[in-house]
Structure formats: C-alpha cells, structure tokens
Motif scaffolding. Structure first.
Motif, PDB file in Angstrom:
ATOM      1  N   ALA A  27      15.664  22.292  -5.127  1.00  0.00           N
ATOM      2  CA  ALA A  27      16.479  22.034  -3.871  1.00  0.00           C
ATOM      3  C   ALA A  27      17.316  22.215  -4.953  1.00  0.00           C
ATOM      4  O   ALA A  27      18.641  23.555  -4.421  1.00  0.00           O
ATOM      5  CB  ALA A  27      16.443  20.558  -3.485  1.00  0.00           C
ATOM      6  N   ILE A  28      18.663  21.615  -5.538  1.00  0.00           N
ATOM      7  CA  ILE A  28      19.211  22.119  -6.615  1.00  0.00           C
ATOM      8  C   ILE A  28      19.005  23.466  -6.982  1.00  0.00           C
ATOM      9  O   ILE A  28      20.337  24.387  -6.591  1.00  0.00           O
ATOM     10  CB  ILE A  28      19.655  20.969  -7.239  1.00  0.00           C
ATOM     11  CG1 ILE A  28      19.755  19.810  -7.274  1.00  0.00           C
ATOM     12  CG2 ILE A  28      20.317  21.592  -8.901  1.00  0.00           C
ATOM     13  CD1 ILE A  28      19.879  19.180  -8.683  1.00  0.00           C
TER      14      ILE A  28
ATOM     15  N   HIS B 244       9.411  13.964  -5.870  1.00  0.00           N
ATOM     16  CA  HIS B 244      10.415  13.524  -6.408  1.00  0.00           C
ATOM     17  C   HIS B 244      11.169  13.946  -7.607  1.00  0.00           C
ATOM     18  O   HIS B 244      12.492  14.745  -7.183  1.00  0.00           O
ATOM     19  CB  HIS B 244      11.112  12.536  -6.316  1.00  0.00           C
ATOM     20  CG  HIS B 244      10.150  11.529  -4.967  1.00  0.00           C
ATOM     21  ND1 HIS B 244      11.203  10.263  -4.466  1.00  0.00           N
ATOM     22  CD2 HIS B 244      10.071  11.976  -3.831  1.00  0.00           C
ATOM     23  CE1 HIS B 244      10.638   9.798  -3.412  1.00  0.00           C
ATOM     24  NE2 HIS B 244       9.758  10.958  -3.385  1.00  0.00           N
TER      25      HIS B 244
ATOM     26  N   ALA C  16      10.054  18.774   5.963  1.00  0.00           N
ATOM     27  CA  ALA C  16      10.258  19.354   5.352  1.00  0.00           C
ATOM     28  C   ALA C  16       9.940  20.238   5.323  1.00  0.00           C
ATOM     29  O   ALA C  16      10.227  21.511   5.170  1.00  0.00           O
ATOM     30  CB  ALA C  16       9.947  18.778   3.686  1.00  0.00           C
TER      31      ALA C  16
ATOM     32  N   ALA D 191      16.805  24.407   0.731  1.00  0.00           N
ATOM     33  CA  ALA D 191      17.478  23.549  -0.602  1.00  0.00           C
ATOM     34  C   ALA D 191      17.347  22.039   0.303  1.00  0.00           C
ATOM     35  O   ALA D 191      16.465  21.323   0.326  1.00  0.00           O
ATOM     36  CB  ALA D 191      18.591  23.156  -0.565  1.00  0.00           C
ATOM     37  N   ILE D 192      17.410  22.126   2.157  1.00  0.00           N
ATOM     38  CA  ILE D 192      17.507  20.882   3.091  1.00  0.00           C
ATOM     39  C   ILE D 192      16.080  20.889   3.119  1.00  0.00           C
ATOM     40  O   ILE D 192      15.915  19.545   2.933  1.00  0.00           O
ATOM     41  CB  ILE D 192      17.465  21.625   4.296  1.00  0.00           C
ATOM     42  CG1 ILE D 192      19.503  21.540   3.866  1.00  0.00           C
ATOM     43  CG2 ILE D 192      17.819  20.483   4.711  1.00  0.00           C
ATOM     44  CD1 ILE D 192      20.253  22.241   4.559  1.00  0.00           C
TER      45      ILE D 192
ATOM     46  N   LEU E 266      12.723  13.655  -0.795  1.00  0.00           N
ATOM     47  CA  LEU E 266      12.666  12.594  -1.415  1.00  0.00           C
ATOM     48  C   LEU E 266      12.435  11.560  -1.061  1.00  0.00           C
ATOM     49  O   LEU E 266      12.367  10.675  -0.774  1.00  0.00           O
ATOM     50  CB  LEU E 266      13.952  12.992  -2.028  1.00  0.00           C
ATOM     51  CG  LEU E 266      14.535  14.078  -2.969  1.00  0.00           C
ATOM     52  CD1 LEU E 266      15.914  14.529  -2.887  1.00  0.00           C
ATOM     53  CD2 LEU E 266      13.729  13.932  -4.097  1.00  0.00           C
TER      54      LEU E 266
ATOM     55  N   ALA F 266      14.016  17.928  -6.142  1.00  0.00           N
ATOM     56  CA  ALA F 266      14.869  17.436  -6.590  1.00  0.00           C
ATOM     57  C   ALA F 266      15.245  18.450  -7.331  1.00  0.00           C
ATOM     58  O   ALA F 266      16.579  19.417  -7.231  1.00  0.00           O
ATOM     59  CB  ALA F 266      15.866  16.047  -6.612  1.00  0.00           C
TER      60      ALA F 266
ATOM     61  N   SER G 120      14.511  18.670   0.219  1.00  0.00           N
ATOM     62  CA  SER G 120      15.422  17.592   0.240  1.00  0.00           C
ATOM     63  C   SER G 120      14.862  16.566   0.701  1.00  0.00           C
ATOM     64  O   SER G 120      14.381  14.841   0.412  1.00  0.00           O
ATOM     65  CB  SER G 120      17.404  18.172   0.339  1.00  0.00           C
ATOM     66  OG  SER G 120      17.857  18.729  -0.495  1.00  0.00           O
TER      67      SER G 120
END
Length: 496
Positions: free
Chosen positions: A464-465, A457, A362, A341-342, A348, A461, A345
């Motif tokens: 990642a969520i 993006h 990333a 997830a990090i 982005l 996102a 992110s």
C-alpha cells in the motif's frame, strides 16, 4: 467483403484470440488455491513449492521480450498457433506430473509457450482493428480478459478442487487450446513486419538470460538467504541486462525502443504494469492461505469469496477506455495507484478471529485500481508504436506484468516468511508445515496463525505504501491536465 463482414470477422478473430489470453492469465494464479492439495499429493519441499508457483511466471517474464521481436519478424499467427499447441501439451504433462520436479518442468514449458502467446495476441489486435476507436475497445476487452484470468483463476480452481483432483485445474486448458487451433487459421490472417531485418541473437540471449538469472538470484535469496553463489549469479544477470540495454541503442533493429521511456506517461505506465501485479499475486496467495488455514474456510467457499473483487476488476477493465477518453491516461494512472493503496490498507483490519468482510472490501476497492492499470498499460503499449513494432511494445508491457506476478510472491512472500519466523513458534518455515506437525498445543496453533496474519499485514502495508508513493509521484510528474491532453492526442503524445 463489405464493411459489416470485415467488422464481424474482426470481432470473431478477437474472440478466438481471447481464449489463449484467458488461459495464460489464469495459469498465473490458478495454483494459489491448489497448493495445499499439491502439497498433500506430491510432498514438495518449501523451496520446491516456491518454484512450482514461480517457475511459470519466471519463464514467461524472461522470454516475453525475445518472443515479442520474433512475432514481429516471423509472423504473429504462426507464433500463436505454435505457442497454443505447446501450452496445451505442457498443461497435460503438468496435470499428470508424479513429482515436484516434473511439475516444475512442465510449468516451465507452459511459461515458454505463454511467452509466445501474449505479445502475439496483443499485436494481432492492431491488424484486426485499424480504426483507433475500435482498437481501443478491443484492447479494453483484451485487458479485461487478461485481468479476469488472473482474478478468476483461484475461483475456478476452488470449485474444481472441491470435486476433482488437483490436476483438473490444468486440464481445463485443453479444450480451449483445441478450439483455438481449429479456428485461428480460419479467422486470423498472418502479419509480420514489412521490413523486419535480422533478429539480433545476442540481444535475445542476453535479455532472456539476464532476466532469468536476476529472478533466480532474488528467489534464491528470498527462500534461503543471501549466499556468495546467488549474489554472483544475480550480479552476472545485472551485467548482462546492462550490456543488453547499451546494445539496443547501437543496433538497427533493437528488441526494445528505450526512447519510449522518455515520455513520463509511458514510463510510469510500465511501472504500473509491474507493481500492481506484484501486490496482487502476493496478497492473493497469502489471502487464500489466510482464508483456508487461519479462518478454516472450505476451498470452494474461499473461491467464492474472491468473486466480488474479480467482478469489480473485470468490469472496470472493460469501462476504463471510455473513462480514459474523458479524464486522460494520467488521471487514470493516478487513480489506479491510490485505489489499490486504499484497498490493500483494508487488509490490515483482518485478524485470526475474523475478517471475511474486510477481505471482500479490500479486493473490491483494490480491484478498481487493478482493472484500470491492466487496461491503461495495454492501451499505451500498442498505441505508442507503429504497427510493425506492436509485438515488441506489447511484450514490454506484458513483461512488467509477468515479472510483477513472479517476483511478487518471491519478494513480498519472503517478507511474510521473515515475519512468520520472527513472530511464530519457529517450528517450521511456513504455516502449512507448522499446522501439519503432530501433537501441537492449541496455544502454538494460535501463535502460528497470529504470526501468519502479521506477515499478511506487513505485505499489505508495504504494498500500500509503495502504491501511495507511486501515486504521489504520478500526480507530481504527470498531473491531470496533461493526462487529458494526452488522451486526446493518443499516439502522438506517447511518441513525443
């Protein structure tokens, strides 16, 4: 043979098995970088381009369960040799395909062959390494090889494409296949279930047909929108899979032991096999396009930029079994989701003006989670079942991986496409097709590239969520104390 000879033969056998495993994984991602060259050579439509990317993963994912049962009952070495030969033939045919339709057909053949290789290869490890500690090490190497294959596929493709034609990325399979066919009969013994019983043909057909029709429906809706026919096909697939699931609890020799899912560690691990591959395949494909079509990076340079993430992923997959022995499977699964997830992110922060550093960061951070997830899922799949059911368990874990790889592009790719249509100049459905239009004004080019980055993006996102949510669920359901205990009581904990 003495103990040293037996151990040496086991490790040599593992080395031989890793060849096809590496190829199957690489061919799930090798075309990400090659698609622009394939588009120039074969001129596929947008729908055909998606099928070129997806057909391999669809074939593997829909048949893994069936071939996992076949290898348990009729012999793993036999299926490995047959699958490797078919994989080699499919690679040659795909490399020299003269039309999109032929390329898709040969990619399907490669996928069918890949579905025979993965469960057989992982199940063989249980017979090569009877000592639990050695088996865990071997599975870690297996997982690292599988992970590295996905990661280095675009890197190898980029280097070849800077010198040769697009088919070269598929011909590299041939020498590895030939070496395997020569060495496998010498180093690998034949193993099958001691009391295999009959294969339930109805279960085989419904599992393969149900998975394929559901995936086709999702892919069709992603590419062309919802239609009555695609919804009927999808609902038919869901009904077939529902019937398949009920049948497994009523027959003596089921293809899937659904009782395994009663253990929360195993259940979350299988989901972990799906989601990271879905996120990785989609972001890897979109990032390759971003580097080349948005930032103007050369193919070879774009491939080299993926090296740091690939190295992190591979090293972590190798080291994960030792780490799991200390912190437990549960803690490892939780760590995997939060680090992915990090890492996602960080994407982005990319933009049309630059973002190479953010891309490298990333992939490196997410690579930690990817490496953990690949290794832990494979370990659980084999340790959870008796040796004679190892092929079916391995197939279940690998099915999650391959479905994630196939559906990641279809699902997340469709999200990126929707954002591109809404934010872009609306002249063509993809960035590549837009940039190939004649006499484009600079403002339109900038608009198209900006819309593509917005789509990237949105995908990063969303993925990642989802990983953050699954990490939170894992933390709540599993905790870390229970994970350490399960690591100490390995198979017993999973079977409880």
């Amino acid at each position: 043979m003495n103990r040293i000879d037996v151990e040496l033969r086991s490790w040599l056998g593992l080395l031989v098995v890793l060849g096809p495993v590496l190829l199957v994984a690489m061919d799930g991602s090798v075309l990400f970088v090659a698609m622009p060259a394939i588009t120039d050579a074969l001129s596929p439509s947008a729908d055909e381009s998606l099928w070129i990317l997806d057909s391999y993963g669809f074939a593997v994912g829909s048949l893994l369960i069936a071939f996992g049962a076949v290898c348990d009952r009729y012999g793993r070495r036999r299926l490995l040799i047959f699958g490797a030969a078919m994989f080699g033939l499919g690679s040659v045919g795909a490399a020299f395909a003269t039309s999109p339709e032929l390329l898709i057909a040969f990619r399907v053949l490669m996928g069918v062959a890949g579905a025979t290789l993965l469960p057989s290869a992982l199940a063989v490890l249980g017979t090569l390494f009877t000592d639990p500690r050695r088996r865990a090490q071997a599975i870690g190497v297996f997982a690292a090889t599988f992970a590295a294959g996905f990661a280095i596929g675009p890197i190898v493709a980029g280097q070849l494409l800077s010198r040769l034609w697009w088919g070269s990325v598929l011909l590299i399979n041939v020498p590895v296949v030939v070496a395997f066919l020569v060495l496998a009969p010498i180093l690998l013994g034949e193993v099958r279930a001691t009391g295999p019983g009959r294969i339930d043909v109805a279960s085989v057909v419904t599992s393969a047909t149900g998975l394929l029709t559901v995936m086709y429906s999702v892919k069709h809706a992603a590419a062309q929108g919802f239609s009555t026919s695609s919804m009927i096909v999808g609902l038919t697939g869901v009904a077939l899979l529902g019937w398949f699931g009920r049948r497994q609890s009523r027959i003596d020799n089921p293809l899937i032991d659904f009782a395994l899912f009663r253990n929360p560690v195993f259940a979350i691990a299988i989901v972990t096999g799906f989601l990271p591959l879905a996120a990785w395949s989609a972001t890897a494909y979109l990032a390759a396009t971003y580097l080349q079509s948005v930032l103007g990076t050369a193919i070879a340079d774009a491939a080299l930029l993926a090296v740091p993430g690939a190295l992190v992923l591979t090293v972590v997959a190798v080291l994960t079994p030792a780490v799991v022995a200390r912190i437990g499977r549960s803690a490892a699964l939780i760590t995997a989701h939060f680090t992915i997830a990090i890492g996602l992110s960080l994407l982005l922060a990319t933009s049309t003006g630059g973002g190479v550093g953010w891309y490298i960061a990333a992939t490196a951070v997410a690579g930690i989670g990817y490496g953990i997830s690949f290794s832990v899922v494979a370990d659980i799949a084999v340790a959870a079942v008796p040796a004679e059911r190892a092929g079916s368990a391995a197939a279940l874990a690998e099915t999650g991986n391959e479905l994630g790889n196939a559906l990641g592009i279809a699902l997340f790719g469709s999200l990126a496409a929707v954002v591109f249509r809404l934010d872009g100049p609306d002249l063509a459905p993809t960035l590549g097709e837009t940039l190939h239009l004649p006499d484009l004004a600079a403002v339109i080019v900038d608009d198209a590239r900006g819309a593509f980055v917005s789509g990237l993006h949105a995908v990063a996102a969303t993925a990642a969520i989802l990983h953050g949510v699954l990490g939170a669920v894992s933390l709540r359901v599993l905790g870390t104390a229970g994970g350490s205990e399960s690591a100490r009581r390995r198979p017993a904990a999973i079977r409880s």
